[in-house]
Design an enzyme around this catalytic site. Structure first.
Site, PDB file in Angstrom:
ATOM      1  N   THR A 137       0.814  -1.209   0.000  1.00  0.00           N
ATOM      2  CA  THR A 137       0.000   0.000   0.000  1.00  0.00           C
ATOM      3  C   THR A 137       0.853   1.265   0.000  1.00  0.00           C
ATOM      4  OG1 THR A 137      -1.675  -1.208   1.252  1.00  0.00           O
ATOM      5  CG2 THR A 137      -1.884   1.186   1.183  1.00  0.00           C
ATOM      6  N   PRO A 139       0.640   5.791  -0.148  1.00  0.00           N
ATOM      7  CA  PRO A 139      -0.254   6.927   0.076  1.00  0.00           C
ATOM      8  C   PRO A 139      -1.065   7.228  -1.192  1.00  0.00           C
ATOM      9  CG  PRO A 139       1.952   7.406   0.903  1.00  0.00           C
ATOM     10  CD  PRO A 139       2.046   6.115   0.147  1.00  0.00           C
ATOM     11  N   GLY A 142      -4.395   2.879  -1.832  1.00  0.00           N
ATOM     12  CA  GLY A 142      -5.348   1.977  -1.192  1.00  0.00           C
ATOM     13  C   GLY A 142      -5.297   0.591  -1.807  1.00  0.00           C
ATOM     14  N   THR A 169       2.139  -3.388   8.115  1.00  0.00           N
ATOM     15  CA  THR A 169       2.126  -4.235   9.308  1.00  0.00           C
ATOM     16  C   THR A 169       3.542  -4.741   9.600  1.00  0.00           C
ATOM     17  OG1 THR A 169      -0.143  -4.928   8.879  1.00  0.00           O
ATOM     18  CG2 THR A 169       1.184  -6.358  10.284  1.00  0.00           C
ATOM     19  N   PRO A 253      -5.862 -15.330  -1.709  1.00  0.00           N
ATOM     20  CA  PRO A 253      -6.832 -16.204  -1.029  1.00  0.00           C
ATOM     21  C   PRO A 253      -6.425 -16.559   0.396  1.00  0.00           C
ATOM     22  CG  PRO A 253      -6.601 -16.896  -3.293  1.00  0.00           C
ATOM     23  CD  PRO A 253      -5.556 -15.826  -3.066  1.00  0.00           C
ATOM     24  N   GLU A 255      -4.319 -14.828   2.410  1.00  0.00           N
ATOM     25  CA  GLU A 255      -4.380 -13.625   3.237  1.00  0.00           C
ATOM     26  C   GLU A 255      -5.814 -13.311   3.642  1.00  0.00           C
ATOM     27  OE1 GLU A 255      -3.478  -8.793   2.985  1.00  0.00           O
ATOM     28  OE2 GLU A 255      -2.758 -10.125   1.389  1.00  0.00           O
ATOM     29  N   ARG A 256      -6.735 -13.406   2.702  1.00  0.00           N
ATOM     30  CA  ARG A 256      -8.118 -13.043   2.998  1.00  0.00           C
ATOM     31  C   ARG A 256      -8.814 -14.096   3.838  1.00  0.00           C
ATOM     32  NH1 ARG A 256      -8.634 -10.179  -2.954  1.00  0.00           N
ATOM     33  NH2 ARG A 256      -7.799  -8.177  -2.216  1.00  0.00           N
ATOM     34  N   GLY A 353     -22.594   0.789  29.805  1.00  0.00           N
ATOM     35  CA  GLY A 353     -21.480   1.715  29.999  1.00  0.00           C
ATOM     36  C   GLY A 353     -20.150   1.027  30.180  1.00  0.00           C
ATOM     37  N   GLY A 377      -8.039  -5.658   1.605  1.00  0.00           N
ATOM     38  CA  GLY A 377      -9.060  -5.371   0.592  1.00  0.00           C
ATOM     39  C   GLY A 377     -10.363  -5.034   1.273  1.00  0.00           C
TER      40      GLY A 377
END
Length: 395
Positions: A137, A139, A142, A169, A253, A255-256, A353, A377
Site C-alpha cells: 500500500t 499513500p 489503497g 504491518t 486467497p 491472506e483473505r 457503559g 481489501g
C-alpha cells in the site's frame, strides 16, 4: 441458572492433533502473553521476546519447509486453532503481527525464492529472530495496486528502488520487507509492470517514517516506509521480473481467509465474554440475560456466527486441498469481517457503559475490530471481485 453453552466446544473441523496443538498455544499464551497485553498497548509496540518464544515452539514458521527449520505444516487448521486462542485472550495485536509473518511474508518467500534466497532469509524468519513485512500500500493508492508508484530501476547488477509505502504491518520491527515496485513504465505492459524485491534492514536509503497511531491494535506496529535510491543486488529480486502482481494475486486467497478466520475467532470471543457478563450482571432486579431483548440478541449473534463459521471452515478445507480461489476467499473475507464488526458492536451495547471502558476486553476488541473490513481489501473491493466474476463484467 444452568451453565451457559460452551462456545469453544470442539468443532468437526478439528482432529485430536489440532486440539493438542491448541493446548500448547494456550501454554505459550499463559507464559509469555496474557500478563503483558495491556503493557504492550501502553508502550505501543510488542517486544521481540514473544516472537522468539513462539519461534522456539515452532509457531512462527509453522508452514515453512522443514529444510529451513520450519514445521512443514500444510494443514491450515493448525493456524485456525492458534488464531482462535489468540482471540480468546484478546491478543489481537500479536495475532495481526503473526499473521503478517506466517500467512503473508513466509509464503511469498518459500514459494518464490531461489534455494539460495530461501537459505538466506527463511531460517531466521521461522525462529522469530527476524520479523518480515510486505510493502504494497502507498499513500493515495489503497486497494488499487495498479496505481503503485514505487519504482525499481535496473543498474548493472543492482536494482535501485525509490518510493514510499504506508500502513505496513510489522513496519517498525521488521528486519526485511517484501516490496512491490514498478519495473516497467511502458503503458502497454499492464499487470506485467510490477516485480517483488526483498529489502533488508540496514540497507542505505531504506528508512522508517512514523509509527502510525491507530484507533485499535495499539501495540501492533504499523508504519510508513521510505525508499530513497535504495540499492539491492539483483539477487534480491523475488520471483520473476514482471510477475509481481501475479504473485500477489496467487497469495491473496490465503491472506483473505486468514482475516475471515480471525473475524470468526474475534466474534466468538466477544460473544463468549458477553454471555458471561449478561448472566452475571443484574438490572431491575434480574439478570440481564433474562430480558427478552438480550435473549434475541444472543440468539441472532450466535446463529450468524455459526452459519458464517461453517462457510469459513469449509473454505479452510478447500485451501488445504488447493481448491480455494480468490472469489470464494473474497466472499469469506467480506462476510466474516462485517459479521465480526456487527457482533462486537452489539456486544458492547449489552455491556452498557462498561462496554466503553478499556478495562473490559470488549472495549479493546471494539477498537481492534474496525480495521477488519478495510485491510486485506475493503468490503467494497471484495464485492466487486465477486460481482465481476459472477456477471462477467469489468465496470
Amino acid at each position: 441458572m444452568k451453565p451457559s453453552k460452551d462456545l469453544y466446544r470442539t468443532r468437526a473441523l478439528f482432529e485430536p492433533d489440532h486440539e493438542a496443538f491448541r493446548a500448547s498455544v494456550q501454554g505459550y499464551l499463559k507464559r509469555h502473553v496474557i500478563d503483558h497485553i495491556e503493557e504492550w498497548d501502553e508502550q505501543g509496540i510488542i517486544p521481540r521476546a514473544p516472537w522468539l518464544a513462539a519461534g522456539e515452539l515452532g509457531f512462527v514458521g509453522l508452514n515453512a519447509p522443514e529444510e529451513y527449520g520450519g514445521g512443514g505444516v500444510t494443514d491450515y487448521r493448525f493456524r485456525v486453532a492458534m488464531i482462535e486462542e489468540l482471540a480468546k485472550v484478546n491478543a489481537a495485536s500479536l495475532a495481526a503481527g503473526f499473521s503478517g509473518q506466517t500467512d503473508i511474508v513466509l509464503p511469498y518467500v518459500f514459494d518464490f525464492a531461489t534455494p539460495e534466497q530461501a537459505q538466506r532469509w527463511l531460517p531466521k524468519l521461522v525462529t522469530g529472530e527476524h520479523i518480515g513485512a510486505i510493502a504494497m500500500t502507498e499513500p493515495g493508492t489503497g486497494s488499487d495496486l495498479q496505481a503503485i508508484r514505487t519504482t525499481a530501476r535496473r543498474d548493472g547488477d543492482e536494482w535501485v528502488i525509490n518510493g514510499a509505502k504506508t500502513f505496513i504491518t510489522n513496519g517498525i520491527n521488521c528486519d526485511l520487507v517484501v516490496v512491490v515496485a514498478r519495473t516497467d513504465e511502458s503503458p502497454e505492459v499492464g499487470s506485467k509492470a510490477f516485480s517483488l524485491f526483498v529489502v533488508e534492514e540496514g540497507t542505505p536509503g531504506f528508512t522508517r517514517g512514523r509509527k502510525l497511531e491507530k484507533v485499535g491494535l495499539k501495540s501492533q506496529d504499523t508504519a510508513e516506509l521510505n525508499f530513497e535510491d535504495v540499492r539491492v543486488p539483483a539477487s534480491n529480486l523475488l520471483g520473476d521480473e514482471g510477475r509481481g502482481l501475479h504473485s500477489l494475486m496467487s497469495h491473496l486467497p490465503l491472506e483473505r481467509l486468514s482475516i475471515a478466520v480471525t473475524a470468526c475467532a474475534g466474534a466468538r470471543a466477544a460473544l463468549s465474554w458477553t454471555i458471561d457478563y449478561v448472566r452475571e450482571r443484574r438490572a431491575f432486579g434480574k439478570a440481564v440475560a433474562e430480558f427478552q431483548n438480550t435473549q434475541f440478541a444472543i440468539a441472532e449473534m450466535l446463529t450468524e456466527l455459526e452459519v458464517t463459521q461453517a462457510y469459513v471452515d469449509d473454505a479452510v478445507l478447500r485451501l488445504n486441498r488447493g481448491e480455494l480461489d480468490a472469489v470464494d476467499a473474497a466472499k469469506a473475507k467480506w462476510w466474516a469481517s462485517e459479521m465480526h464488526k456487527r457482533t462486537v458492536d452489539r456486544c458492547v451495547q449489552l455491556f452498557g457503559g462498561y462496554g466503553y471502558m478499556l478495562e473490559y476486553p470488549i472495549a479493546r476488541a471494539y477498537a481492534d475490530t474496525r480495521i477488519t473490513t478495510i485491510f486485506g481489501g475493503t468490503t467494497e473491493i471484495m464485492k466487486l471481485i465477486i460481482a465481476r466474476d459472477t456477471l462477467g463484467v469489468r465496470g
